[in-house]
Enzyme design. Structure first.
Site, PDB file in Angstrom:
ATOM      1  N   ASN A 191      31.536  20.479  82.367  1.00  0.00           N
ATOM      2  CA  ASN A 191      31.221  21.558  81.504  1.00  0.00           C
ATOM      3  C   ASN A 191      29.784  21.831  81.838  1.00  0.00           C
ATOM      4  O   ASN A 191      29.414  22.671  80.864  1.00  0.00           O
ATOM      5  CB  ASN A 191      31.382  20.923  79.931  1.00  0.00           C
ATOM      6  CG  ASN A 191      30.280  19.598  79.766  1.00  0.00           C
ATOM      7  OD1 ASN A 191      29.510  19.266  80.444  1.00  0.00           O
ATOM      8  ND2 ASN A 191      30.314  19.391  78.399  1.00  0.00           N
ATOM      9  N   HIS A 243      25.356   0.321  91.170  1.00  0.00           N
ATOM     10  CA  HIS A 243      24.364   1.288  90.244  1.00  0.00           C
ATOM     11  C   HIS A 243      23.247   0.636  90.048  1.00  0.00           C
ATOM     12  O   HIS A 243      22.097   0.897  89.210  1.00  0.00           O
ATOM     13  CB  HIS A 243      25.100   1.817  88.948  1.00  0.00           C
ATOM     14  CG  HIS A 243      25.264   0.704  88.007  1.00  0.00           C
ATOM     15  ND1 HIS A 243      26.134  -0.588  88.334  1.00  0.00           N
ATOM     16  CD2 HIS A 243      24.583   0.216  87.006  1.00  0.00           C
ATOM     17  CE1 HIS A 243      26.166  -1.237  87.325  1.00  0.00           C
ATOM     18  NE2 HIS A 243      25.255  -1.056  86.375  1.00  0.00           N
ATOM     19  N   ASP A 244      23.039  -0.689  90.299  1.00  0.00           N
ATOM     20  CA  ASP A 244      21.684  -1.592  90.089  1.00  0.00           C
ATOM     21  C   ASP A 244      21.070  -2.009  91.277  1.00  0.00           C
ATOM     22  O   ASP A 244      19.800  -2.338  91.211  1.00  0.00           O
ATOM     23  CB  ASP A 244      22.140  -3.032  89.457  1.00  0.00           C
ATOM     24  CG  ASP A 244      22.461  -2.942  88.090  1.00  0.00           C
ATOM     25  OD1 ASP A 244      22.112  -1.777  87.286  1.00  0.00           O
ATOM     26  OD2 ASP A 244      23.411  -3.543  87.677  1.00  0.00           O
ATOM     27  N   ASP A 289      31.207  14.034  83.165  1.00  0.00           N
ATOM     28  CA  ASP A 289      32.035  13.823  82.157  1.00  0.00           C
ATOM     29  C   ASP A 289      33.516  13.845  82.530  1.00  0.00           C
ATOM     30  O   ASP A 289      33.661  13.726  83.785  1.00  0.00           O
ATOM     31  CB  ASP A 289      31.821  15.171  81.047  1.00  0.00           C
ATOM     32  CG  ASP A 289      31.829  16.409  82.095  1.00  0.00           C
ATOM     33  OD1 ASP A 289      32.942  16.391  82.903  1.00  0.00           O
ATOM     34  OD2 ASP A 289      30.990  17.081  81.685  1.00  0.00           O
ATOM     35  N   ASP A 329      30.097  -7.237  82.082  1.00  0.00           N
ATOM     36  CA  ASP A 329      28.675  -7.212  82.325  1.00  0.00           C
ATOM     37  C   ASP A 329      28.018  -8.336  81.904  1.00  0.00           C
ATOM     38  O   ASP A 329      28.393  -8.953  80.916  1.00  0.00           O
ATOM     39  CB  ASP A 329      28.390  -6.235  81.491  1.00  0.00           C
ATOM     40  CG  ASP A 329      26.868  -5.794  81.697  1.00  0.00           C
ATOM     41  OD1 ASP A 329      26.540  -5.171  82.682  1.00  0.00           O
ATOM     42  OD2 ASP A 329      25.945  -5.899  80.867  1.00  0.00           O
ATOM     43  N   GLU A 343      30.653  -9.791  86.551  1.00  0.00           N
ATOM     44  CA  GLU A 343      29.353  -9.401  86.974  1.00  0.00           C
ATOM     45  C   GLU A 343      28.553 -10.653  87.116  1.00  0.00           C
ATOM     46  O   GLU A 343      27.768 -10.888  86.584  1.00  0.00           O
ATOM     47  CB  GLU A 343      28.542  -8.218  86.070  1.00  0.00           C
ATOM     48  CG  GLU A 343      27.352  -7.959  87.203  1.00  0.00           C
ATOM     49  CD  GLU A 343      26.299  -7.528  86.389  1.00  0.00           C
ATOM     50  OE1 GLU A 343      25.035  -7.273  87.138  1.00  0.00           O
ATOM     51  OE2 GLU A 343      26.038  -7.894  85.027  1.00  0.00           O
ATOM     52  N   ASP A 347      34.048  -0.995  81.957  1.00  0.00           N
ATOM     53  CA  ASP A 347      32.965  -1.995  81.693  1.00  0.00           C
ATOM     54  C   ASP A 347      33.112  -2.435  80.502  1.00  0.00           C
ATOM     55  O   ASP A 347      33.065  -1.882  79.439  1.00  0.00           O
ATOM     56  CB  ASP A 347      31.757  -1.029  82.148  1.00  0.00           C
ATOM     57  CG  ASP A 347      30.703  -1.927  83.092  1.00  0.00           C
ATOM     58  OD1 ASP A 347      30.630  -3.117  82.742  1.00  0.00           O
ATOM     59  OD2 ASP A 347      30.047  -1.209  83.917  1.00  0.00           O
ATOM     60  N   ASP A 357      30.045  17.118  86.908  1.00  0.00           N
ATOM     61  CA  ASP A 357      29.963  17.511  85.767  1.00  0.00           C
ATOM     62  C   ASP A 357      30.679  18.828  85.304  1.00  0.00           C
ATOM     63  O   ASP A 357      30.703  19.819  85.866  1.00  0.00           O
ATOM     64  CB  ASP A 357      28.154  18.139  85.739  1.00  0.00           C
ATOM     65  CG  ASP A 357      27.928  19.206  84.576  1.00  0.00           C
ATOM     66  OD1 ASP A 357      28.715  18.972  83.632  1.00  0.00           O
ATOM     67  OD2 ASP A 357      26.928  19.832  84.779  1.00  0.00           O
ATOM     68  N   ASP A 370      26.665  20.887  81.784  1.00  0.00           N
ATOM     69  CA  ASP A 370      25.556  20.623  81.067  1.00  0.00           C
ATOM     70  C   ASP A 370      24.680  19.513  82.093  1.00  0.00           C
ATOM     71  O   ASP A 370      23.629  19.129  81.209  1.00  0.00           O
ATOM     72  CB  ASP A 370      25.849  19.848  79.677  1.00  0.00           C
ATOM     73  CG  ASP A 370      26.520  18.596  79.889  1.00  0.00           C
ATOM     74  OD1 ASP A 370      26.921  18.207  81.099  1.00  0.00           O
ATOM     75  OD2 ASP A 370      26.832  17.862  78.785  1.00  0.00           O
TER      76      ASP A 370
HETATM   77  C1  NOJ Z   1      24.057  -5.244  84.181  1.00  0.00           C
HETATM   78  C2  NOJ Z   1      24.312  -3.843  84.509  1.00  0.00           C
HETATM   79  O1  NOJ Z   1      24.997  -3.701  85.688  1.00  0.00           O
HETATM   80  C3  NOJ Z   1      22.987  -3.226  84.238  1.00  0.00           C
HETATM   81  O2  NOJ Z   1      23.067  -1.983  84.747  1.00  0.00           O
HETATM   82  C4  NOJ Z   1      22.409  -3.392  83.024  1.00  0.00           C
HETATM   83  O3  NOJ Z   1      21.092  -2.900  82.675  1.00  0.00           O
HETATM   84  C5  NOJ Z   1      22.510  -4.914  82.504  1.00  0.00           C
HETATM   85  N1  NOJ Z   1      23.741  -5.588  82.903  1.00  0.00           N
HETATM   86  C6  NOJ Z   1      22.472  -5.208  81.092  1.00  0.00           C
HETATM   87  O4  NOJ Z   1      23.514  -4.751  80.493  1.00  0.00           O
END
Ligand code: NOJ
Length: 577
Positions: A30, A342-343, A36, A207, A285, A105, A28, A32
């Site tokens: 700035n 991140h999933d 960023d 994605d 992905e 992405d 971060d 907030d």
């Molecule tokens: C895969 C992404 O990695 C995930 O975070 C997202 O929710 C879904 N695709 C839908 O875009």
């Protein structure tokens, strides 16, 4: 079989280690409470010293953030909370100045419902952009066109009273699917792709490619269990085999919505767009090997997701994965390994056993850096960040987690406290908390007193932070740095073939990486157990020269007739005098 390809013949993306930045949570700049570009630029030196070669940036585009940026409302812009296009350009330039490539992405399947394309499309049945999305009449007065689910639960169809039709959304209703059968959609999207390529980005992570097309006749699925039930079994039930079965059933349920053959022609077109620029790459992905095409006409890389689908990386698991994965690749295709993003749960939490977590985190890294293929790391794993299970539903930001909470309370009838506990295990918030830069308020991510967009994991105060680990030569962070730098200097680990050894061994994984062209053969031993071993290898040379170990070793050169490995040791040696 030995590789005749030298590391010098490889493309940059075959040699690179990628590091995924989740912009909202990285730095971060700035103050907030949200990450960023200013913050990212300030941390580029850190990344350079860490020893990664390329960054995959999760979506940085303007977005109403219903799905944390995966609902894009402008494909050629920058989310104002992350900065401006000029900030992005500076980030790219500064990354390139440090020899760090940047891939973006690219969300092809859907836009945000706030994208001007969709706003126009839904405005009337004869709007010129009507057929940019998938609109259909319902079956009856209140019935959607068919029984398809959205991947995030509930119907895949949303009724729009303005025009009296339903639109299709594979994910959230705020993420309407584009109609890729319409050539205008392609044109518009390829323009956006060229916009970023012209600016100099090095490629894209694509994605959800599997969901781009759906069966045009919309046949009903015939699955017996509901998606909710299957999700429960796949993600919350304890049994791994049961979970695997449930995942198979989920695939079956989505069979008309995923991996249709049409995607391949589209990937070929996109490949041609990207190939018009020198040295760019695409990573999909998906785990489907078919997206490599014939090896050089679709995607450059496809993730080896099956590797990470366990909570225990055992030698047998890894061997079996490599056996099938490497055998299935078409000629010329390059593997790609990852253990977290991140999933998913964080590597430290997912593959730990609660007792040897620190040692297992080192083994996990060693695995992706020594197997054949391009490794992808996720920000924060280098300091051993763990999942944070939120205990207050008002703190959840991931729609998937919030929906899980609702489902658990409604379907299982659990009270709020228990429901939150279960939902927190599903919510992807658990792996998206702010990066822990220091043992300071807000973990040094944001200034003291600022409310960060997701709570900071309090374990920053127990050594899980960058600043303290930089000061400690034995830290996980230093281990990452040492291994990353070692890999760069070791051609066989990058270009070499993979040959498994001691395939019956239960405690340790041993294999060779051999590059004839680089005249190097490395022996890798990952002892995944708490037992020491003395190993015998007959490799045509009597000794191995130490290249890397997680432990202090007595000798620089070891006899391969009795190579000692300590509990949880990561050993890499060069075979030969
Ligand atoms: C895969 C992404 O990695 C995930 O975070 C997202 O929710 C879904 N695709 C839908 O875009």
């Amino acid at each position: 079989m030995t590789s005749h390809i030298s590391v010098n013949d490889l493309k940059w993306w075959q040699k690179a280690v990628f590091y995924q930045i989740y912009p909202r949570s990285f730095a971060d700049g700035n103050g907030d409470g949200i990450g960023d570009f200013k913050g990212m630029i300030e941390r580029l030196d850190y990344l350079q010293e860490l020893g990664i070669d390329a960054v995959w940036l999760s979506p940085h585009y303007p977005s109403p953030q219903h799905d944390c940026g995966y609902d894009i409302s402008d494909y050629t812009g920058v989310a104002p909370e992350y900065g401006t296009l000029d900030d992005f350009k500076r980030f790219l330039e500064e990354a390139h100045r440090r020899d760090i490539r940047v891939i973006l992405d690219l969300v092809l399947n859907h836009t945000s419902d706030q994208h001007s394309w969709f706003i126009e499309s839904r405005s009337s049945r004869d709007n010129p952009r009507r057929h940019w999305y998938v609109w259909r009449d319902g079956k009856g007065p209140d019935g959607p066109p068919n029984n398809w689910y959205s991947f995030f639960g509930g119907s895949a169809w949303e009724y729009d009273p303005v025009t009296g039709q339903y639109y299709y959304h594979a994910f959230l209703k705020e993420q309407p699917d584009l109609n890729w059968r319409n050539p205008q959609v392609k044109q518009a999207m390829w323009e956006a792709v060229r916009f970023w390529l012209d600016l100099g980005v090095d490629g894209f992570r694509l994605d959800a490619i599997g969901t781009i097309f759906e069966h045009p006749d919309l046949p009903d699925h015939t699955a017996k269990s509901s998606l909710e039930e299957l999700h429960y079994r796949a993600y919350l039930a304890a049994d791994e085999q049961e979970a695997a079965r449930a995942r198979e059933e989920i695939k079956e349920l989505f069979r008309y919505q995923i991996d249709l053959p049409e995607v391949h022609a589209l990937m070929k077109e996109l490949r041609a767009v990207v190939d018009a620029y020198p040295d760019r790459m695409l990573v999909g992905e998906s785990e489907e090997i078919a997206y490599y095409g014939s090896g050089n006409d679709e995607l450059h890389l496809v993730f080896n997701f099956p590797l990470m689908r366990t909570n225990r990386l055992t030698p047998a698991w890894v061997r079996a994965n490599q056996r099938t994965r490497l055998a299935e690749l078409p000629p010329g295709a390059w593997p790609c390994n990852t253990l977290g993003n991140h999933d998913t749960s964080r590597v430290y939490s997912q593959f730990g056993d609660g007792k040897h977590d620190a040692a297992l985190a080192r083994i996990s890294l060693a695995l992706v850096l020594t197997l054949r293929g391009t490794p992808f790391l996720y920000n924060g794993e280098e300091i051993g960040m763990t999942d944070l299970l939120l205990d207050d539903i008002s703190q959840f930001r991931d729609t998937v987690g919030i929906r899980a909470y609702k489902m658990i309370t409604e379907l299982l009838g659990l009270g709020p406290a228990e429901a939150v506990q279960l939902a927190a295990r599903v919510s992807r918030d658990r792996c998206r908390t702010p990066m822990q830069w220091a043992n300071a308020p807000n973990a040094g991510f944001s200034p003291a007193g600022v409310r960060t967009w997701l709570p900071v994991n309090p374990n920053y105060a127990q050594g899980v932070n960058v600043a303290e680990q930089l000061d400690d030569p034995d830290s996980l962070l230093h281990f990452y740095r040492r291994m990353l730098h070692m890999r760069r200097r070791t051609p066989a680990l990058i270009a070499g073939d993979y040959t498994p050894l001691h395939e019956d061994a239960e405690d340790y994984l041993a294999f060779l990486r051999t590059s004839q062209a680089d005249r190097q053969c490395c022996l890798v031993v990952l002892n995944m157990s708490e037992r020491a071993h003395t190993l015998r290898f007959a490799l045509g040379a009597p000794t191995a020269r130490l290249i890397f170990s997680s432990h202090k070793r007595e000798e620089e050169t070891d006899q391969l007739s009795h190579l000692k490995v300590a509990p949880f040791e990561v050993y890499v040696g060069e075979v030969g005098e």
